[in-house]
Design a protein around this motif. Structure first.
Motif, short mmCIF file in Angstrom:
data_model
loop_
_atom_site.label_atom_id
_atom_site.label_comp_id
_atom_site.label_asym_id
_atom_site.label_seq_id
_atom_site.Cartn_x
_atom_site.Cartn_y
_atom_site.Cartn_z
N UNK A 60 0.85 -1.19 0.00
CA UNK A 60 0.00 0.00 0.00
C UNK A 60 0.88 1.24 0.00
N UNK A 61 0.41 2.27 -0.72
CA UNK A 61 1.15 3.52 -0.84
C UNK A 61 0.25 4.67 -0.42
N UNK A 62 0.82 5.64 0.28
CA UNK A 62 0.05 6.81 0.68
C UNK A 62 -0.21 7.70 -0.53
N UNK A 63 -1.38 8.33 -0.61
CA UNK A 63 -1.67 9.21 -1.75
C UNK A 63 -0.85 10.49 -1.67
N UNK A 64 -0.67 11.14 -2.82
CA UNK A 64 0.05 12.41 -2.84
C UNK A 64 -0.88 13.55 -2.40
N UNK A 65 -0.36 14.76 -2.40
CA UNK A 65 -1.13 15.90 -1.89
C UNK A 65 -2.34 16.21 -2.75
N UNK A 66 -2.25 15.98 -4.05
CA UNK A 66 -3.38 16.31 -4.92
C UNK A 66 -4.54 15.34 -4.73
N UNK A 67 -4.23 14.05 -4.63
CA UNK A 67 -5.31 13.07 -4.47
C UNK A 67 -5.90 13.08 -3.07
N UNK A 68 -5.20 13.64 -2.08
CA UNK A 68 -5.76 13.72 -0.73
C UNK A 68 -6.99 14.61 -0.68
N UNK A 69 -7.09 15.57 -1.60
CA UNK A 69 -8.22 16.50 -1.58
C UNK A 69 -9.50 15.88 -2.15
N UNK A 70 -9.39 14.71 -2.80
CA UNK A 70 -10.53 14.13 -3.50
C UNK A 70 -11.09 12.96 -2.71
N UNK A 71 -12.16 13.15 -2.01
CA UNK A 71 -12.92 12.08 -1.38
C UNK A 71 -12.07 11.10 -0.61
#
Length: 722
Positions: A365-376
């Protein structure tokens, strides 16, 4: 309405469709399943022939969708599959595995820790805090503090002074007071509604006493490599020793750490960091300093070892043994968290949702980046790697794809694809093999398959309006066990199949037993007064047995001088009970050709002179071909068939049924004693000339432990050249 839109119609079986109807159905299915272009889906037109002993060959033509779909898209896939069966292809098959895919969320489950660590305690603490928030306890604590503070201020008189100073403001108007009261009551109603939406308080009490940890909480902060393993799986243990507990690599890392001023020079040789980097992308290293002195490294990733053993003690012992081999070494940047699925093992919730087919099983598993954190749901970790569920399921070998270049067999013939052979020639070969297997009980299985595969990828979806060109693959396989005599009957057809490129011959060639000889007593005038008759002498009661008038038994472990048993001595149980007896009917030949006999059937196992048996004398794994029940007590095994067994009850019933058909009275033995009540005849559903072995007791944990078939080590080219 668009002309290309799907119109509800009556579904048609794939085998009844014409060529153009099949092409249209494939195009429509591509449009319907275009939503799953990120999943590994294949659309396969399959022609398959399956031949097994004792049954007619199955010739099937059907359409199958193959691959895997993520858990999040399960419901959508099932709805589209049902729609396709109701409107397009009635018998459309599905070989789709529903499991997590790359980009999906990991299943939320609770796991047991193998032992208590500081990280496990912190995970339990955060789980309690989470449920305290869900149950509204933190808001209640905050409100209680505000009420206490207001009460204290009122007692100290601070509130009274404020009222005197603001008396002129309160008298400004009744409308302002009413508006403030309205807003206060409104916020009170919102708080009451929020309290009603809170989770029940019992969940918080359960979380306080919970000894397990939440897997979603474990992987929430850093990239994680999850490995499912078992102490009984050799491959898992070898992988752990090679990658995580490699003594050579860890010794090198310790040496570099000892001789270097800082640990940063030895981080490149950290086996745990090196292993995690093969699956996930690690963040940059963060070092905490204190007064120009190295304090510690922050955690960059973690390894979660999840055991699927049924017993927790076995997993703990195995993991402790691995740690002892490396003297308890641990990585400062990549900690290891040992967890346990529970007593259900591979049937646990996590193993079932991941659809584990082999061990070790990897999920990263990989943590999402800053852009994808804003989406749902982008703020939650996503799967970036998972062990494939579809490898090797379409064909029995990885080399199923057709080789465009020419291949030559060991005998110098040019190999051909099975689908490239004319259909009439294929029908002739398959019909001959089908007739042989239908008339035989040899445990053989013949499969011939031709697949036309369509890849459901974005490139093919862009050209969906054009006629798709499938990738054609084929293979032929024959597996099982067969005797050398039966194999010679198929030599011509197998020789033709050996010229097929993807022909897999996985057949064990079994040698039949050596013949059993019956030596008759010499014909002398002192023995016979009225003519002559074939007879032998019973080894137990020393009387003459007329083999043309009464059946007898022959021990396959003893010589004839000690192994002939008449029917009366057999009923009395005089011969050693661990020996296997052959029941010889009347009018038998003196040379008995057997499949199971003296050279491949051993006596029952003994321990200190007693039979090694089981409870209730059960023949474990052996079922009666007459009543389909597990055989207990005496077992009658056909000595001329591969797998045919009868229990004592079914054998007696069938003998009685055959005896009623026999004409004439019962024969009388030479000693003047009346013969058996029922003259032996084989069952009506079985060939009358077949002989039966009598196994009077169970063989312990394995019902066929007394059977020792001799397998010939003969390759296919050598057999064909003979």
């Amino acid at each position: 309405m668009d002309g290309e839109s799907n119109v509800a119609s009556t579904p048609i079986p794939w085998s009844l469709m014409l060529e153009y109807e099949r092409a249209d159905a494939v195009l429509q299915l591509f449009r319907q399943f275009s939503f799953f272009h990120a999943d590994k889906l294949l659309l396969i037109e399959r022609e398959e022939v399956i031949c097994s002993p004792g049954m007619d060959s199955e010739r099937m033509e059907y359409l199958v969708i193959h691959g895997s779909v993520g858990n999040a898209r399960k419901e959508a896939f099932l709805k589209l599959l049902r729609l396709a069966r109701l409107t397009l292809v009635q018998d459309m098959a599905s070989q789709v595995v529903v499991c997590p895919q790359i980009g999906d969320l990991l299943p939320n489950t609770m796991l047991h820790p193998l032992w208590e660590t500081s990280q496990v305690r912190s995970f339990k603490k955060w789980n309690r805090i989470y449920w305290a928030m869900r149950c509204g306890l933190l808001k209640k604590i905050k409100r209680r503090r505000e009420m206490i503070q207001a009460h204290v201020e009122q007692v100290l008189g601070l509130k009274a002074e404020n009222l005197v100073q603001n008396s002129s403001v309160e008298a400004a108007g009744i409308s302002h007071v009413n508006e403030e009261a309205f807003y206060n009551s409104f916020w009170n109603l919102l708080e009451l509604e929020q309290e009603e939406q809170n989770a029940p308080l019992e969940l918080y009490y359960t979380a306080c006493s919970e000894e397990r940890v939440n897997l979603s909480t474990v992987i929430a902060t850093v990239p994680t490599l999850i490995l499912l393993w078992a102490s009984w799986d050799i491959t898992s243990m070898e992988w752990l020793r090679e990658n995580l507990f490699n003594v050579t690599k860890i010794l090198k890392a310790n040496t570099l750490q000892t001789f270097s001023s800082t640990y940063s020079s030895s981080m490149k040789d950290d086996p745990w960091v090196e292993t995690v980097m093969r699956f996930v992308q690690l963040p940059r290293r963060i070092v905490m300093y204190r007064r120009t002195r190295l304090k510690r490294y922050l955690k960059r990733a973690q390894i979660v070892l999840i055991s699927v053993d049924r017993e927790k003690a076995a997993a703990v012992d195995a993991l402790n043994g691995l740690f002892s081999e490396v003297s308890g070494w641990k990585s400062p940047e990549v900690p290891l968290i040992p967890l346990w699925c529970g007593p259900d093992g591979l049937q646990s919730d996590l193993a079932t949702e991941l659809n584990i087919a082999q061990l070790p099983f990897f999920v990263a598993t990989q943590l999402p980046d800053k852009q994808t954190r804003k989406l749902g749901d982008g703020r939650f970790p996503r799967i970036c790697y998972i062990t494939s569920h579809t490898e090797g399921e379409i064909a029995p070998d990885a080399c199923m794809k057709n080789n465009e270049g020419e291949e030559v067999s060991e005998r110098g013939f040019r190999l051909m694809n099975w689908h490239a052979i004319e259909k009439k020639e294929r029908e002739i070969v398959m019909s001959a093999i089908s007739r042989f297997l239908a008339a035989s009980d040899a445990p053989l299985r013949f499969i011939a398959r031709v697949d036309r595969t369509y890849q459901m990828n974005p490139a093919s979806l862009a050209q969906v309006k054009k006629r798709l060109k499938p990738e054609v693959t084929s293979f032929v396989t024959m597996s099982g066990t067969i005797s050398t005599l039966d194999l010679m009957k198929l030599k011509e057809k197998i020789s033709l199949l050996s010229r097929v490129r993807n022909f897999f011959f996985d057949v064990k060639i079994m040698k039949p037993s050596i013949p059993l000889l019956i030596q008759l007593n010499p014909k002398t005038p002192t023995r016979y007064v009225l003519g002559s008759a074939r007879n032998i002498t019973c080894s137990e009661c020393i009387r003459d047995v007329l083999i043309d008038k009464e059946h007898h038994f022959r021990c396959i472990q003893c010589d004839q001088s000690e192994g002939v048993v008449c029917w009366m001595c057999f009923a009395a149980g005089k011969h050693p009970q661990h020996h296997v007896l052959l029941r010889v009917p009347t009018f038998s030949e003196t040379t008995l050709n057997l499949l199971w006999g003296p050279s491949n059937v051993s006596p029952l196992a003994l321990f200190c002179g007693k039979l090694v048996s089981n409870i209730n004398e059960t023949h474990v794994g052996v079922y009666c071909n007459g009543c389909s029940q597990l055989i207990c007590g005496v077992r009658w095994k056909c000595a001329m068939c591969y797998q045919y067994d009868l229990c004592d009850c079914c054998d007696e019933k069938r003998n009685r049924r055959e005896a009623l058909k026999c004409e004439g009275d019962a024969s009388t033995p030479s000693g003047g004693i009346s013969g058996p009540i029922h003259t032996f005849t084989p069952p009506s559903t079985h060939p009358k000339e077949h002989l039966f072995l009598c196994i009077r007791h169970g063989c312990g944990a394995d019902g066929d432990a007394c059977l020792n078939p001799v397998i010939e080590k003969t390759s296919l080219p050598l057999f064909i050249s003979q």
